[in-house]
Motif scaffolding. Structure first.
Motif, PDB file in Angstrom:
ATOM      1  N   ASN A 118       0.794  -1.225   0.000  1.00  0.00           N
ATOM      2  CA  ASN A 118       0.000   0.000   0.000  1.00  0.00           C
ATOM      3  C   ASN A 118       0.827   1.276   0.000  1.00  0.00           C
ATOM      4  OD1 ASN A 118       0.705  -0.582   2.950  1.00  0.00           O
ATOM      5  ND2 ASN A 118      -0.146   1.493   3.045  1.00  0.00           N
ATOM      6  N   SER A 119       0.153   2.357  -0.297  1.00  0.00           N
ATOM      7  CA  SER A 119       0.608   3.709   0.028  1.00  0.00           C
ATOM      8  C   SER A 119      -0.580   4.423   0.657  1.00  0.00           C
ATOM      9  CB  SER A 119       1.119   4.452  -1.212  1.00  0.00           C
ATOM     10  OG  SER A 119       0.119   4.533  -2.210  1.00  0.00           O
ATOM     11  N   ILE A 120      -0.326   5.596   1.234  1.00  0.00           N
ATOM     12  CA  ILE A 120      -1.366   6.346   1.947  1.00  0.00           C
ATOM     13  C   ILE A 120      -1.349   7.791   1.439  1.00  0.00           C
ATOM     14  CG2 ILE A 120      -2.249   7.098   4.192  1.00  0.00           C
ATOM     15  CD1 ILE A 120      -2.241   4.098   3.976  1.00  0.00           C
ATOM     16  N   ILE A 121      -2.530   8.383   1.264  1.00  0.00           N
ATOM     17  CA  ILE A 121      -2.600   9.777   0.860  1.00  0.00           C
ATOM     18  C   ILE A 121      -3.494  10.560   1.816  1.00  0.00           C
ATOM     19  CG2 ILE A 121      -4.540   9.438  -0.732  1.00  0.00           C
ATOM     20  CD1 ILE A 121      -1.560  11.818  -1.274  1.00  0.00           C
ATOM     21  N   GLN A 122      -3.023  11.748   2.220  1.00  0.00           N
ATOM     22  CA  GLN A 122      -3.818  12.664   3.030  1.00  0.00           C
ATOM     23  C   GLN A 122      -4.337  13.776   2.121  1.00  0.00           C
ATOM     24  OE1 GLN A 122      -1.627  14.858   5.986  1.00  0.00           O
ATOM     25  NE2 GLN A 122      -3.475  15.660   6.990  1.00  0.00           N
ATOM     26  N   ILE A 123      -5.615  14.114   2.259  1.00  0.00           N
ATOM     27  CA  ILE A 123      -6.164  15.215   1.498  1.00  0.00           C
ATOM     28  C   ILE A 123      -5.599  16.521   2.072  1.00  0.00           C
ATOM     29  CG2 ILE A 123      -8.259  16.344   0.684  1.00  0.00           C
ATOM     30  CD1 ILE A 123      -7.755  13.399  -0.248  1.00  0.00           C
ATOM     31  N   PRO A 124      -4.999  17.345   1.242  1.00  0.00           N
ATOM     32  CA  PRO A 124      -4.336  18.551   1.755  1.00  0.00           C
ATOM     33  C   PRO A 124      -5.254  19.392   2.642  1.00  0.00           C
ATOM     34  CG  PRO A 124      -3.850  18.248  -0.570  1.00  0.00           C
ATOM     35  CD  PRO A 124      -4.881  17.219  -0.214  1.00  0.00           C
ATOM     36  N   GLY A 125      -4.714  19.735   3.820  1.00  0.00           N
ATOM     37  CA  GLY A 125      -5.438  20.609   4.733  1.00  0.00           C
ATOM     38  C   GLY A 125      -6.502  19.932   5.561  1.00  0.00           C
ATOM     39  N   ARG A 126      -6.660  18.601   5.423  1.00  0.00           N
ATOM     40  CA  ARG A 126      -7.719  17.913   6.169  1.00  0.00           C
ATOM     41  C   ARG A 126      -7.167  16.637   6.798  1.00  0.00           C
ATOM     42  NH1 ARG A 126     -11.031  18.890   1.231  1.00  0.00           N
ATOM     43  NH2 ARG A 126     -11.341  16.667   0.894  1.00  0.00           N
ATOM     44  N   ASP A 127      -7.748  16.246   7.908  1.00  0.00           N
ATOM     45  CA  ASP A 127      -7.388  14.965   8.528  1.00  0.00           C
ATOM     46  C   ASP A 127      -8.227  13.870   7.867  1.00  0.00           C
ATOM     47  OD1 ASP A 127      -6.119  13.179  10.218  1.00  0.00           O
ATOM     48  OD2 ASP A 127      -7.612  13.443  11.822  1.00  0.00           O
ATOM     49  N   GLU A 128      -8.024  13.708   6.572  1.00  0.00           N
ATOM     50  CA  GLU A 128      -8.784  12.769   5.745  1.00  0.00           C
ATOM     51  C   GLU A 128      -7.780  11.933   4.970  1.00  0.00           C
ATOM     52  OE1 GLU A 128     -11.952  12.961   2.008  1.00  0.00           O
ATOM     53  OE2 GLU A 128     -11.834  14.667   3.402  1.00  0.00           O
ATOM     54  N   TRP A 129      -7.863  10.610   5.137  1.00  0.00           N
ATOM     55  CA  TRP A 129      -6.830   9.726   4.643  1.00  0.00           C
ATOM     56  C   TRP A 129      -7.425   8.585   3.802  1.00  0.00           C
ATOM     57  CZ3 TRP A 129      -1.693  10.753   6.243  1.00  0.00           C
ATOM     58  CH2 TRP A 129      -1.573  11.723   7.233  1.00  0.00           C
ATOM     59  N   VAL A 153      -5.236  -2.081  -8.891  1.00  0.00           N
ATOM     60  CA  VAL A 153      -5.087  -1.015  -7.906  1.00  0.00           C
ATOM     61  C   VAL A 153      -6.456  -0.525  -7.435  1.00  0.00           C
ATOM     62  CG1 VAL A 153      -4.292   1.349  -7.546  1.00  0.00           C
ATOM     63  CG2 VAL A 153      -2.852  -0.287  -8.774  1.00  0.00           C
ATOM     64  N   CYS A 154      -6.600  -0.436  -6.104  1.00  0.00           N
ATOM     65  CA  CYS A 154      -7.850  -0.008  -5.489  1.00  0.00           C
ATOM     66  C   CYS A 154      -7.592   1.086  -4.452  1.00  0.00           C
ATOM     67  CB  CYS A 154      -8.540  -1.192  -4.794  1.00  0.00           C
ATOM     68  SG  CYS A 154      -8.918  -2.570  -5.902  1.00  0.00           S
ATOM     69  N   ILE A 155      -8.640   1.837  -4.110  1.00  0.00           N
ATOM     70  CA  ILE A 155      -8.555   2.864  -3.072  1.00  0.00           C
ATOM     71  C   ILE A 155      -9.757   2.736  -2.147  1.00  0.00           C
ATOM     72  CG2 ILE A 155      -8.464   5.332  -2.569  1.00  0.00           C
ATOM     73  CD1 ILE A 155      -7.230   5.810  -5.277  1.00  0.00           C
ATOM     74  N   ASP A 156      -9.500   2.766  -0.837  1.00  0.00           N
ATOM     75  CA  ASP A 156     -10.554   2.791   0.168  1.00  0.00           C
ATOM     76  C   ASP A 156     -10.187   3.800   1.255  1.00  0.00           C
ATOM     77  OD1 ASP A 156     -12.821   0.983  -0.404  1.00  0.00           O
ATOM     78  OD2 ASP A 156     -11.271  -0.572  -0.505  1.00  0.00           O
ATOM     79  N   ARG A 157     -11.176   4.178   2.055  1.00  0.00           N
ATOM     80  CA  ARG A 157     -10.970   5.156   3.114  1.00  0.00           C
ATOM     81  C   ARG A 157     -10.183   4.531   4.261  1.00  0.00           C
ATOM     82  NH1 ARG A 157     -13.916   9.826   4.804  1.00  0.00           N
ATOM     83  NH2 ARG A 157     -12.521  10.893   6.275  1.00  0.00           N
ATOM     84  N   LEU A 158      -9.253   5.306   4.833  1.00  0.00           N
ATOM     85  CA  LEU A 158      -8.480   4.890   5.997  1.00  0.00           C
ATOM     86  C   LEU A 158      -8.880   5.784   7.167  1.00  0.00           C
ATOM     87  CD1 LEU A 158      -6.002   3.116   7.014  1.00  0.00           C
ATOM     88  CD2 LEU A 158      -4.626   5.178   6.629  1.00  0.00           C
ATOM     89  N   LYS A 159      -9.266   5.165   8.284  1.00  0.00           N
ATOM     90  CA  LYS A 159      -9.728   5.935   9.436  1.00  0.00           C
ATOM     91  C   LYS A 159      -8.895   5.616  10.680  1.00  0.00           C
ATOM     92  CE  LYS A 159     -14.509   6.222   7.807  1.00  0.00           C
ATOM     93  NZ  LYS A 159     -15.939   5.949   8.124  1.00  0.00           N
ATOM     94  N   PHE A 160      -8.728   6.646  11.516  1.00  0.00           N
ATOM     95  CA  PHE A 160      -7.991   6.508  12.770  1.00  0.00           C
ATOM     96  C   PHE A 160      -8.977   6.576  13.939  1.00  0.00           C
ATOM     97  CE2 PHE A 160      -4.940   7.999   9.725  1.00  0.00           C
ATOM     98  CZ  PHE A 160      -3.745   7.393  10.073  1.00  0.00           C
ATOM     99  N   ASN A 161      -8.736   5.760  14.935  1.00  0.00           N
ATOM    100  CA  ASN A 161      -9.514   5.829  16.167  1.00  0.00           C
ATOM    101  C   ASN A 161      -9.034   7.010  17.017  1.00  0.00           C
ATOM    102  OD1 ASN A 161     -11.010   3.404  15.566  1.00  0.00           O
ATOM    103  ND2 ASN A 161      -9.147   2.254  16.095  1.00  0.00           N
ATOM    104  N   ALA A 162      -9.818   7.340  18.045  1.00  0.00           N
ATOM    105  CA  ALA A 162      -9.501   8.492  18.895  1.00  0.00           C
ATOM    106  C   ALA A 162      -8.149   8.345  19.583  1.00  0.00           C
ATOM    107  CB  ALA A 162     -10.608   8.688  19.930  1.00  0.00           C
ATOM    108  N   ASP A 163      -7.728   7.094  19.843  1.00  0.00           N
ATOM    109  CA  ASP A 163      -6.443   6.880  20.527  1.00  0.00           C
ATOM    110  C   ASP A 163      -5.262   6.795  19.562  1.00  0.00           C
ATOM    111  OD1 ASP A 163      -6.952   4.478  19.308  1.00  0.00           O
ATOM    112  OD2 ASP A 163      -6.818   3.259  21.142  1.00  0.00           O
ATOM    113  N   GLY A 164      -5.504   7.066  18.283  1.00  0.00           N
ATOM    114  CA  GLY A 164      -4.431   7.038  17.298  1.00  0.00           C
ATOM    115  C   GLY A 164      -4.229   5.706  16.621  1.00  0.00           C
ATOM    116  N   THR A 165      -4.904   4.661  17.075  1.00  0.00           N
ATOM    117  CA  THR A 165      -4.809   3.372  16.387  1.00  0.00           C
ATOM    118  C   THR A 165      -5.602   3.433  15.080  1.00  0.00           C
ATOM    119  OG1 THR A 165      -6.723   2.528  17.615  1.00  0.00           O
ATOM    120  CG2 THR A 165      -4.520   2.080  18.530  1.00  0.00           C
ATOM    121  N   ILE A 166      -5.307   2.486  14.207  1.00  0.00           N
ATOM    122  CA  ILE A 166      -5.942   2.471  12.885  1.00  0.00           C
ATOM    123  C   ILE A 166      -7.095   1.475  12.876  1.00  0.00           C
ATOM    124  CG2 ILE A 166      -5.598   1.917  10.444  1.00  0.00           C
ATOM    125  CD1 ILE A 166      -2.745   2.933  10.705  1.00  0.00           C
ATOM    126  N   GLU A 167      -8.216   1.923  12.396  1.00  0.00           N
ATOM    127  CA  GLU A 167      -9.387   1.062  12.239  1.00  0.00           C
ATOM    128  C   GLU A 167      -9.173   0.167  11.017  1.00  0.00           C
ATOM    129  OE1 GLU A 167     -13.931   1.772  10.738  1.00  0.00           O
ATOM    130  OE2 GLU A 167     -13.203   3.093  12.341  1.00  0.00           O
TER     131      GLU A 167
END
Length: 741
Positions: free
Chosen positions: A676-687, A712-726
């Motif tokens: 994988n690779s990871i992309i953040q939307i500029p200016g947002r906590d959206e991954w 190649v596929c893309i799906d949403r990546l979300k973080f939990n409140a404690d910083g762990t990855i869902e």
């Protein structure tokens, strides 16, 4: 699938009055078996003279696919023009090697039409590299069929049958040709005794084509006394042309010529293959439209097949741009067939639903078409108008299809009727809009970049679909919303742009750097199991290689693994760039400001735990460095992504107990989600996570080959409140278009 219309029927000598007179004459004299075969061999210029069964309109290609489990079996494919082929039986074997061979594997199949025009012979190497490696193999398989569908078989073990050949340790690539003088079928093959060079031998088959009835004799050896293998004899203009492969320093395809079928071959000092790559398995066949001959051969290290064309069997021109196949063949042969035989093979081994699997509309992801009996489901892009969709089906011309043109798929499946002669089948075709995969075709190991200069996203994948990951070019794709991607073309070609490696173009990564008022892009890539770097002023190139590998060594203390899978990371804290790499180990180092060098003594081994295989990727979020990696083998359905965290871009890495980021989704038949690779939307906590998977649905049936047929596929990546990855559940729907502003 790509089918080409054949030319209109041409005048054949076999249709003339003279021919009919000769046929009746010799039939009445009861001499047809011998003299007619010889006469037709001279007049029809055929590799194997036969009684004319009718005009030839198509071609049968018989082949095997490789040396892995399940590959060494006989498969069939068909073509209408000799250039564009479709696999029969969904590229599965038409005969079981376990049932017909002594080793459990067969290779190098050769097929021949008998003189009676309706009997067929096939021979193959009895060999199972996947099981026995390249250990002694001393047998061949002889097969016979009355219809190309039903086959009988027999195994001939050379040293067992002929004690004088007790020291034989290689019996390779048998082929068959008719000897009009003896009125018998002659088998010829390459054979090695002890440690001597491989030579071409011959013997004659018995009447039933179940055994050899004469002791093998030497037919030909290389003039340089090196090995020669893979002979293919073609009769033309009164002479026998033997194409063969030389081994050793002068490896390549040459030709020897004789006026007699079983002696007197004189080699021409000339290479006929049109490539500098390693080749084997020369196969020659005549085109039905009188446009000369095709010499094809297996470019085995490149995972490719090359076709060349000639009018005189001496001067050949590459015609690869005319060739298409929906399979990857190894060493096989092609035989001309009639329309009746073509239909018979389709009826036996071409599932009727496959007739509608070849949609050419660009909105249809043809690799993802699902065929289940008489139900076909098309995967189309998210913004496709289903109310007026024309799939643009291409299919064998012996079928007729109704209806034609745009149809309304918005209300459910559309009923089509497919007919061949009097057989009519109704097929339901549905269309479903999916966001994944985001690229149409085979791609893997995606790296993603948001360009501040261009205000666009860019994808940099491995070009996939090549046997054993043998691709040689890198492409890029651009998007403004992560859903719609534009092909920007090839940005780096190993054969043209890189001097130190020409194969295995894998797993690139890129970074954008700002220098004053301008931008510079550094592209790190794998080639030949080494890592290089190229640079450009544009994210779409052209990129210029440094001229030598950046990484061609193992870090101190590392003994295994490969130097592959680079990942570049800009640390927002220190403003330094870091490079990571490794298969079997994870290594990292801070790059110098020139982006193309580093202090080798500063390389650190960062391997987090035993789950690490490859595919490192690093991001920074809210004071935490996240390290991602792939576990297992890319050919495994269990290929998955894990992660760890650190307080530094060079570790140490903390590994949580529950650290799977993404893995297979069996409910949707999604397998091998990794690298994988990871992309953040500029200016947002959206991954978002960008990854590859097996091609769907065909991947499940491909075995290990699914590992180089990835998407190649893309799906949403979300973080939990404690910083762990869902944990991400991979989807077919993918994501909604992303708005940048």
């Amino acid at each position: 699938m790509n089918f080409m219309k054949t030319d209109s029927p041409r005048f054949e000598f076999a249709d003339s009055v003279v021919y009919r007179f000769i046929l009746v004459f010799f039939t009445r004299l009861k001499m047809i078996r011998g003299i007619l075969c010889l006469l037709m061999g001279m007049l029809l210029i055929s590799a194997n003279p036969v009684d004319n069964p009718g005009p030839y309109t198509a071609y049968l290609f018989t082949y095997f696919t490789g040396g892995e489990k399940g590959d060494e079996q006989i498969r069939f494919a068909l073509s209408e023009d000799g250039f564009n082929y479709i696999a029969l039986h969904d590229n599965k074997p038409i005969l079981s090697s376990a049932a017909i061979s002594s080793t459990g594997g067969v290779r190098d199949p050769h097929i021949l039409r008998a003189c009676d025009g309706k009997t067929f012979f096939m021979v193959a190497t009895d060999m199972h590299v996947a099981k026995n490696e390249w250990g002694p193999n001393v047998a061949m398989v002889m097969m016979k069929s009355p219809d190309l569908v039903h086959w009988t078989h027999a195994v001939v073990n050379v040293p067992e049958k002929f004690p004088e050949f007790a020291h034989v340790n290689r019996v390779w690539a048998p082929q068959t040709i008719y000897d009009p003088a003896l009125k018998k079928y002659m088998l010829y093959w390459s054979m090695r005794l002890g440690n001597g060079p491989d030579k071409i031998y011959y013997a004659y088959a018995n009447k039933d084509f179940t055994d050899l009835e004469t002791t093998p004799k030497q037919l030909f050896f290389s003039p340089t006394n090196s090995a020669c293998i893979d002979a293919d004899i073609i009769y033309h203009d009164g002479k026998y042309n033997m194409f063969f492969k030389t081994e050793g320093a002068d490896a390549g395809i040459k030709k020897a010529v004789s006026e007699k079928i079983n002696e007197g071959y004189v080699s021409l000092d000339r290479y006929l293959d049109q490539t500098d790559e390693s080749v084997e398995g020369a196969g020659v066949f005549k085109l039905n439209n009188d446009e000369g001959w095709i010499l094809m051969y297996d470019v085995y290290k490149k995972g490719a097949y090359q076709f060349t064309q000639s009018k005189d069997l001496l001067n050949f021109t590459v015609v690869d741009k005319k060739v298409s196949m929906d399979f990857h063949p190894r060493h096989g042969t092609v035989m001309a067939i009639t329309t009746q035989e073509y239909k018979r093979l389709l009826d036996a081994w071409f599932p009727i639903g496959n007739v509608l699997s070849g949609a050419q509309n660009k909105s249809v992801r043809s690799n993802n078409t699902v065929v289940e009996g008489t139900t076909v489901t098309l995967s189309v892009s998210r913004d496709t108008d289903l109310s007026r969709l024309d799939p643009q089906f291409t299919f064998p011309k012996v079928y007729t299809l109704k209806p034609a043109g745009p149809q309304d798929f918005s209300k459910g499946p559309v009923k089509y009727t497919v007919a061949m002669d009097k057989k009519v089948t109704e097929i339901e075709v549905g269309a479903v809009r999916y966001g994944n995969p985001v690229l149409n075709g085979y791609f893997a190991d995606p790296d993603i970049l948001y360009s501040e200069k261009e205000k666009k996203f860019y994808l940099y994948p491995t070009s996939d679909g090549f046997v054993h990951w043998s691709g040689r070019r890198f492409k890029t794709f651009s998007s403004t919303d992560l859903l719609h991607w534009r092909d920007e073309g090839v940005i780096l070609d190993l054969e043209k742009d890189v001097s130190w490696a020409k194969a295995n173009a894998w797993a690139p990564t890129i970074v954008e750097t700002k220098r004053g008022s301008g931008y510079r892009y550094y592209y790190y890539f794998t080639a030949g199991q080494k890592i290089g770097v190229a640079s450009s002023d544009s994210p779409v190139g052209p990129f210029v290689d440094k001229g030598k590998p950046l990484i061609d060594f193992k870090p101190q203390g590392v003994n295994g693994g490969q130097e592959i899978d680079p990942a570049v990371f800009l640390d927002p804290v220190s403003k330094n760039h870091f490079l990571y790499w490794g298969n079997g180990y994870m290594a990292g180092v801070r790059l110098h400001d020139d982006m193309v060098s580093f202090n080798q003594d500063s390389v650190r081994v960062l391997t987090p735990d035993a789950t690490f295989r490859e595919g490192t990727y690093v991001i920074f979020r809210k004071g935490i460095y996240y390290f991602f990696w792939s576990e297992d083998d890319t050919r495994s359905a269990e290929y998955k992504v894990r992660y760890g965290t650190s307080d530094s871009p060079l570790g140490p890495i903390r590994v949580a107990r529950e650290n799977i980021v993404i893995r297979r989704n069996d409910t949707l038949a999604i397998r091998a989600t990794g690298h994988n690779s990871i992309i953040q939307i500029p200016g947002r906590d959206e991954w978002y996570i960008v990854y590859h998977r097996f091609t769907r649905p065909q991947g499940d049936a491909m075995g290990g080959a699914a590992g180089y047929h990835r998407e190649v596929c893309i799906d949403r990546l979300k973080f939990n409140a404690d910083g762990t990855i869902e944990q991400v559940i991979p989807t077919l729907n993918g994501i909604e278009p992303v708005a940048l502003h």
